[in-house]
Write an enzyme that holds these catalytic residues in place. Structure first.
Site, PDB file in Angstrom:
ATOM      1  N   HIS A  33       1.922   4.405  -3.101  1.00 55.74           N
ATOM      2  CA  HIS A  33       1.584   5.702  -2.920  1.00 55.74           C
ATOM      3  C   HIS A  33       2.828   6.338  -4.021  1.00 55.74           C
ATOM      4  CE1 HIS A  33      -1.555   6.825  -0.423  1.00 55.74           C
ATOM      5  NE2 HIS A  33      -1.021   5.928   0.481  1.00 55.74           N
ATOM      6  N   HIS A  36       0.836  -1.320   0.064  1.00 57.93           N
ATOM      7  CA  HIS A  36      -0.012   0.031  -0.225  1.00 57.93           C
ATOM      8  C   HIS A  36       0.689   1.325   0.082  1.00 57.93           C
ATOM      9  CE1 HIS A  36      -3.447   2.597   1.370  1.00 57.93           C
ATOM     10  NE2 HIS A  36      -2.357   3.453   1.940  1.00 57.93           N
ATOM     11  N   GLU A  37       1.855   1.311   0.843  1.00 59.33           N
ATOM     12  CA  GLU A  37       2.497   2.558   1.096  1.00 59.33           C
ATOM     13  C   GLU A  37       3.622   2.885  -0.200  1.00 59.33           C
ATOM     14  OE1 GLU A  37       2.272   4.768   3.314  1.00 59.33           O
ATOM     15  OE2 GLU A  37       0.596   3.717   4.197  1.00 59.33           O
ATOM     16  N   ASP A  51      -9.440  14.640   7.572  1.00 57.18           N
ATOM     17  CA  ASP A  51      -8.774  13.473   6.961  1.00 57.18           C
ATOM     18  C   ASP A  51      -8.852  14.045   5.510  1.00 57.18           C
ATOM     19  OD1 ASP A  51      -7.455  11.116   6.049  1.00 57.18           O
ATOM     20  OD2 ASP A  51      -9.398   9.953   5.866  1.00 57.18           O
ATOM     21  N   TYR A  72      -4.096  15.022  -2.942  1.00 53.63           N
ATOM     22  CA  TYR A  72      -4.286  14.396  -1.711  1.00 53.63           C
ATOM     23  C   TYR A  72      -5.558  14.998  -1.159  1.00 53.63           C
ATOM     24  CZ  TYR A  72      -3.634  10.796   1.980  1.00 53.63           C
ATOM     25  OH  TYR A  72      -3.595   9.822   2.729  1.00 53.63           O
ATOM     26  N   GLU A 113      -5.651   7.022  -2.069  1.00 50.65           N
ATOM     27  CA  GLU A 113      -5.905   5.823  -1.112  1.00 50.65           C
ATOM     28  C   GLU A 113      -6.252   4.401  -1.447  1.00 50.65           C
ATOM     29  OE1 GLU A 113      -4.663   5.496   1.891  1.00 50.65           O
ATOM     30  OE2 GLU A 113      -3.819   7.204   1.955  1.00 50.65           O
ATOM     31  N   HIS A 132      -9.381   8.619   3.521  1.00 45.51           N
ATOM     32  CA  HIS A 132      -9.205   7.155   3.967  1.00 45.51           C
ATOM     33  C   HIS A 132     -10.696   6.664   4.052  1.00 45.51           C
ATOM     34  CE1 HIS A 132      -5.275   8.528   5.280  1.00 45.51           C
ATOM     35  NE2 HIS A 132      -5.016   7.223   5.098  1.00 45.51           N
TER      36      HIS A 132
END
Length: 403
Positions: free
Chosen positions: A168, A164-165, A265, A179, A188, A270
């Protein structure tokens, strides 16, 4: 600084905010510490290097450093390199392997040369800070906290979190999705989708057998929660007294409007990511087989064709177009895409709702029905041809007997 200008963290702020009201003072302390540390990191331009430095070619070579519970990345010790021996530290080895698996996934599945498609080096930092309940990508490197041991555990344990990271970064080097609001939620979602696919690919799982969970391994054993998020069932990943109820919607009618602030957020990135997450799951399930093949390729090519402010509608339209380019008009793959977006409340532009509904029925309802319907039709056709051949053989036999 990265084009998104953001520190991408796996634990959303609403979960940490919830822990601030926990009955356990140590849990509250760790949550507050994590929130404050993350806020400080977001405000430090020195944490994130420019893309010029980050993109230096390195053949996707991995290096893992040990922060030894410090917040100083500059003073972290080299723990394992591409040529080095296996470390005696479990976290170091898991981070090293996770970086490699994600790199190999992008290389072998999409022929992508590391995260930036130019051989970008992969640096990981483990044992970051004390009781740090997060893991993040800072535009240049992957950083892992050990968790507080009460709510969260060592973040190197979750391959899908690593995938996942690092995704990005792929997004930064392709669409550069901003974002905030829908582009941020799509950002995301892309990371959730490919984080899940990295895990599925490593385990050789089909769309049918995969769990479709993100972060199932980040909670300690005593926490009653399936995962951080579920692509299959957004809104059902957890429901307990510690974190409350999973707030992710699975349909546009339940889209959550939040302010584009840190407390909001960034517009619910998210939270609303659950909608495109569900669309991908439905697409992959209808197509069947390995999700990283057809569905993953459609999403990957759509990501490359997107831009910073692409919203849900625009991305849905792009996936429909890419499915056409890759597999043909009204193919099982394109019909699966059409049906999936329709089911989460997004109609493909230029396809009237009534037509979309009729076409989507031919894509089937789950269990890889799109391809199964095609297989069934082929089976019927073969059966018909076999029957015709049998009749023809009987006719020939009769003719020979009549001579």
């Amino acid at each position: 600084m990265s084009r998104t200008g953001r520190l991408n963290c796996i634990i959303p702020p609403h979960l940490l905010d919830k822990l601030l009201t926990n009955d356990d003072s140590e849990v509250r302390k760790a949550a507050l510490h994590t929130l404050l540390t993350t806020t400080r990191l977001r405000g430090e331009r020195t944490v994130r290097s420019s893309f010029i430095g980050a993109a230096a070619a390195g053949g996707g070579r991995r290096t893992v450093f040990d922060c030894r519970q410090s917040r100083s990345l500059a003073s972290a010790e080299l723990a394992r390199s591409e040529e080095g021996a296996v470390s005696g530290n479990v976290s170091v080895n898991r981070a090293f392997d996770g970086l490699g698996t994600t790199r190999d996934f992008y290389t072998k599945v999409f022929q992508r040369d590391s995260l930036d498609d130019r051989g970008m080096r992969l640096d990981g930092y483990v044992h970051y800070d004390m009781d740090y309940n997060n893991a993040f990508w800072d535009g240049r490197r992957m950083v892992f906290g050990d968790g507080d041991g009460r709510m969260f555990t060592d973040f190197t344990a979750a391959l899908d979190v690593i995938g996942h990271e690092l995704t990005h970064a792929v997004t930064e080097f392709t669409a550069g999705l901003a974002y905030h609001d829908q582009p941020g939620a799509l950002n995301e979602s892309i990371s959730d989708v490919f984080g899940s696919l990295v895990k599925q690919w490593s385990l050789n799982q089909t769309a049918e057998t995969a769990d479709w969970l993100i972060g199932a391994d980040v909670f300690t054993p005593g926490i009653e929660a399936d995962a951080l998020r579920s692509l299959k069932a957004p809104g059902e990943a957890y429901d307990n007294s510690q974190f409350g109820k999973d707030p992710q919607p699975d349909h546009m009618s339940r889209y959550v409007n939040l302010p584009n602030t840190e407390l909001g957020d960034s517009g619910g990135v998210h939270i609303n990511s659950g909608i495109p997450n569900k669309a991908f799951y439905l697409t992959a399930k209808r197509i069947g087989g390995f999700a990283w093949e057809a569905a993953g390729l459609i999403w990957y090519e759509s990501l490359k064709a997107s831009s910073a402010e692409t919203n849900f509608q625009e991305f849905a339209d792009t996936t429909y177009q890419k499915a056409d380019e890759l597999y043909g008009a009204e193919s099982a793959e394109q019909l699966a895409v059409l049906a999936a977006w329709q089911e989460v409340g997004i109609q493909i532009s230029g396809v009237p709702a009534g037509v979309a509904r009729a076409r989507s029925l031919s894509a089937g309802r789950g269990n890889g029905a799109g391809r199964e319907d095609g297989l069934a039709a082929l089976t019927r056709q073969i059966g018909t041809l076999a029957a015709q051949l049998k009749e023809l053989s009987a006719d020939v036999t009769g003719l020979k007997a009549g001579k």
